[in-house]
Design an enzyme around this catalytic site. Structure first.
Site, PDB file in Angstrom:
ATOM      1  N   SER A 167      47.029  24.258  98.776  1.00 46.19           N
ATOM      2  CA  SER A 167      47.449  23.328  97.372  1.00 46.19           C
ATOM      3  C   SER A 167      46.326  23.459  96.224  1.00 46.19           C
ATOM      4  CB  SER A 167      47.419  21.818  97.445  1.00 46.19           C
ATOM      5  OG  SER A 167      46.493  20.858  97.554  1.00 46.19           O
ATOM      6  N   ASP A 168      45.974  23.515  95.078  1.00 46.38           N
ATOM      7  CA  ASP A 168      45.416  22.806  93.731  1.00 46.38           C
ATOM      8  C   ASP A 168      45.254  20.935  94.626  1.00 46.38           C
ATOM      9  OD1 ASP A 168      43.309  22.165  91.879  1.00 46.38           O
ATOM     10  OD2 ASP A 168      45.250  23.472  91.074  1.00 46.38           O
ATOM     11  N   TRP A 169      44.281  21.057  93.833  1.00 45.45           N
ATOM     12  CA  TRP A 169      43.650  19.548  94.894  1.00 45.45           C
ATOM     13  C   TRP A 169      44.948  18.403  93.632  1.00 45.45           C
ATOM     14  CZ3 TRP A 169      41.144  23.426  96.579  1.00 45.45           C
ATOM     15  CH2 TRP A 169      40.455  22.542  97.045  1.00 45.45           C
TER      16      TRP A 169
END
Length: 702
Positions: free
Chosen positions: A278-280
């Protein structure tokens, strides 16, 4: 498993050559050198057969999975803590020899830390149109990441430049999927050559910053397949070990829990065998996201693995899926040598003289000469006084943008410093654009007293925010007009990551785009202005004369209504729109001038192989970038022309080169009826210097 399996052997074979091109830091050669030099006898190897390099990657992964506990697998599918360096961590398993994953940004260097090289931004690399240079760039990124103790680098970004005002266009490679894919693939190969896992991002529909956490990108299947997926496919084919899913929604479902895009399209259709992270803080659920195809929640999400643990205990989440998640993380770790490679430490200075030279080379090669009326450039050796004007020339130099990908330069050679160091005559500096009317008067006086005026104007964009206007900020437009009125020999230098409006082009003799040129910006710019190097850049984007000339879908609907962004322009992105609508751009995609002239002749077509001869017809050595565009049969319902090949050649006066383009079957295919298909008929081949300068024409029948 096509991505990593096919490319692991090839990457190893290229390692020796790349090490010569991008040597590791002198301060840490022993700690950050080639993996082969770091491997020693391991007394526990016989008890840990997954470390046996004589076995296949797949066999080693399965042996390791069999030895892991459920808790150890769950620890591999989530981050553990957030620090400055690295940006993310995933716990290793010491008893099995599994190293910790250390993840960090960014697209043009190790971000927000000292002791690294501030390379030009990827949009500048895109302007080079040079895959070989992209590979060397990737190797340098990998070397510096490895020297800092990082084994997963969060690059490249391949988001298509759909809207010029998007805040992160500088991190990627422009508006065309083919150009983006070719450069990204080589960058991936370069990063991997240093035993660092590349992470291609942001998957998918991440083409604006406004409302990026919630906006629903409504994109039809054909547009996804033909415009937005191809760069990811190219990176997967090159061996990208990880793909980062984006914040936004895609056709209703969030990108990190979207079964259609993650499992059906990325993993099954594209054959991706690495892991999706995932993106952060982009993970919004546990089991639902994992079932959809998310393999790892970043940067620290204990609830994610806890939710999976509950599902395993209750039978609502299959153990086979957890095994698949762990397998996908382990596969590139083994394929890219993370188990047997030594990495540096965060405090190490990883800069090298070779990387500094590479930063300058990329900046020179990406510098794009847009206009040169009367041959004002290159400046002659006997040029007298030069007035360098604009805060972007010295006091407020733009070499990077803001956000997670920002790089801290060890120094910056400003345009003023570069010009002053190279010029033979007097060079003055006047800020001009920071002092209102008085500043404009000072700029006019400085320009009037000089033989040549160089105005540097620029802007930065940033993650989390889109531009409100395509105009240059402040009074920069007025500054340029004022200087041009005072001195007819005015050169405008733009340091901007994307398109800006240029209402003053008719009143200036020369316009140069340096994009975001990195720490060596000033030296690279001076080399081009004085003709020490030919301007090697070509536009990776279309520059319009008016804001209203850009596609209606990006102009009227941006940034979306009710958190819904409809990609109504469909395939007509960038130059495809301008061609289809019959709009004359200010500067077309692929455009860039040289200090010499070239002729294009001798087009020949044999099957799907196209050849053309380029000749330097001028008196100076120069750089040509022949480009091949394909026009589909009417029944395909495609935009008029699409880039399908390019090359970069350097030619001495009178020298010629025959360029060969070999078009794969995919070059002729469209997405129709749920599959790739070739529409029968005649395909027109056009070859020339830009999307609007294509003198050669031929036909391929399919």
């Amino acid at each position: 498993m096509p991505g990593l399996r096919r490319s692991a052997t090839a990457a190893a074979g290229l390692l020796a050559a790349l090490l010569l091109a991008c040597p590791l830091p002198a301060t840490g050669a022993a700690a950050a050198g080639p993996a082969a030099a770091d491997r020693g006898a391991d007394p526990g190897r016989d008890r840990r057969p997954w470390l046996d390099e004589n076995r296949s990657v797949a066999e080693r992964v399965e042996l390791l999975l069999d030895a892991m506990t459920t808790d150890e697998k769950l620890n591999m599918v989530r981050g553990h803590g957030l620090a400055l360096v690295p940006r993310g961590r995933v716990k290793g398993v010491p008893r099995l020899g599994i190293p910790e994953l250390r993840l960090h940004d960014g697209p043009h260097g190790v971000s927000d830390v000292k002791g690294v090289t501030a390379f030009p931004a990827p949009i500048t690399l895109a302007a080079t149109w040079d895959p070989a240079l992209a590979r060397r760039f990737g190797a340098a990124l990998g070397a510096e990441a490895r020297g800092k103790g990082i084994n997963v680098h969060l690059a490249p970004a391949v988001d298509i430049l759909r809207v010029p005002q998007s805040g992160r266009v500088w991190e990627s490679f422009g508006e065309d999927p083919y150009l983006t894919g070719e450069l990204a693939a080589q960058e991936v190969r370069g990063i991997r050559s240093r035993n660092v896992i590349p992470t291609v991002k942001h998957y998918v529909g991440n083409n604006q910053e406004t409302d990026r956490m919630l906006v629903n990108a409504v994109i039809d299947e054909r547009t996804l397949r033909e415009i937005y997926y191809p760069p990811f496919e190219a990176a997967v084919e090159a061996g990208a070990g990880a793909v980062m899913c984006a914040y936004n929604r895609v056709n209703g479902a969030f990108a990190c829990e979207n079964r259609k895009t993650l499992t059906d399209d990325l993993k099954r259709s594209m054959g991706f065998d690495g892991w999706v992270m995932s993106d952060w803080l982009a993970t919004r659920s546990g089991q639902r996201a994992a079932r959809a195809g998310l393999d790892q929640a970043m940067p620290d999400d204990p609830l994610f693995s806890a939710n999976l643990r509950v599902g395993l205990a209750t039978g609502s989440f299959p153990e086979a899926r957890l095994d698949d998640m762990a397998r996908r993380v382990l596969t590139p770790m083994i394929a890219d040598g993370l188990f047997t490679t030594r990495y540096g430490t965060p405090g190490r200075n990883v800069r090298t003289a070779a990387h500094t030279a590479l930063a300058r080379e990329i900046a020179v090669s990406g510098t794009t000469l847009l206009k040169n009326r009367g041959g004002l450039l290159p400046l002659r050796e006997d040029t007298g006084s030069i007035a360098v004007i604009g805060t972007a020339a010295h006091d407020d130099v733009r070499i990077t943008s803001a956000g997670s990908g920002r790089v801290l330069p060890p120094y910056v050679v400003t345009p003023y410093e570069g010009i002053r160091g190279r010029a033979g005559g007097e060079v003055t500096y006047t800020p001009g654009d920071g002092g209102g009317a008085a500043g404009l008067r000072e700029a006019a006086d400085a320009a009037r007293e000089a033989d040549v005026a160089v105005v540097v104007a620029g802007l930065v964009t940033q993650e989390g925010e889109d531009r409100k206007s395509l105009r240059l900020p402040g009074n920069m437009d007025r500054l340029i007009e004022t200087v041009a009125a005072a001195n007819p020999d005015t050169v405008v230098v733009l340091t901007s990551p994307a398109q800006v409006l240029m209402p003053w082009t008719g009143r200036t003799k020369a316009v140069v785009s340096s994009f975001l040129g990195g720490q060596e910006l000033g030296n690279a710019l001076a080399a081009v202005l004085f003709g020490d190097a030919d301007p090697g850049g070509r536009l990776p984007m279309t520059i319009a004369g008016r804001a209203s000339d850009y596609p209606a879908g990006t102009r009227r609907q941006f940034p979306g209504v009710g958190l819904r962004q409809v990609y109504s322009e469909r395939l007509r992105v960038g130059y495809r729109h301008f061609d289809a609508a019959g709009i004359e751009p200010l500067f077309p995609f692929g455009h860039g001038l040289s200090y010499t002239t070239f002729s294009y002749r001798g087009l020949s077509v044999s099957g799907t192989t196209v050849r053309a001869t380029v000749r330097n017809t001028g008196k100076r050595p120069g750089v040509a970038v022949p480009q091949l565009y394909l026009q589909f049969p009417r029944g395909a319902a495609e935009p008029p022309r699409q880039l399908r090949g390019f090359a970069k050649v350097r030619l001495a006066p009178g020298e010629s080169a025959t360029v060969t383009f070999r078009l794969p079957a995919r070059a002729f295919q469209i997405w129709r009826g749920g599959r790739w298909t070739t529409v029968p008929g005649g395909y027109t081949v056009r070859v020339g210097a830009s999307s609007r300068d294509l003198p050669l024409r031929g036909t391929i029948r399919r």
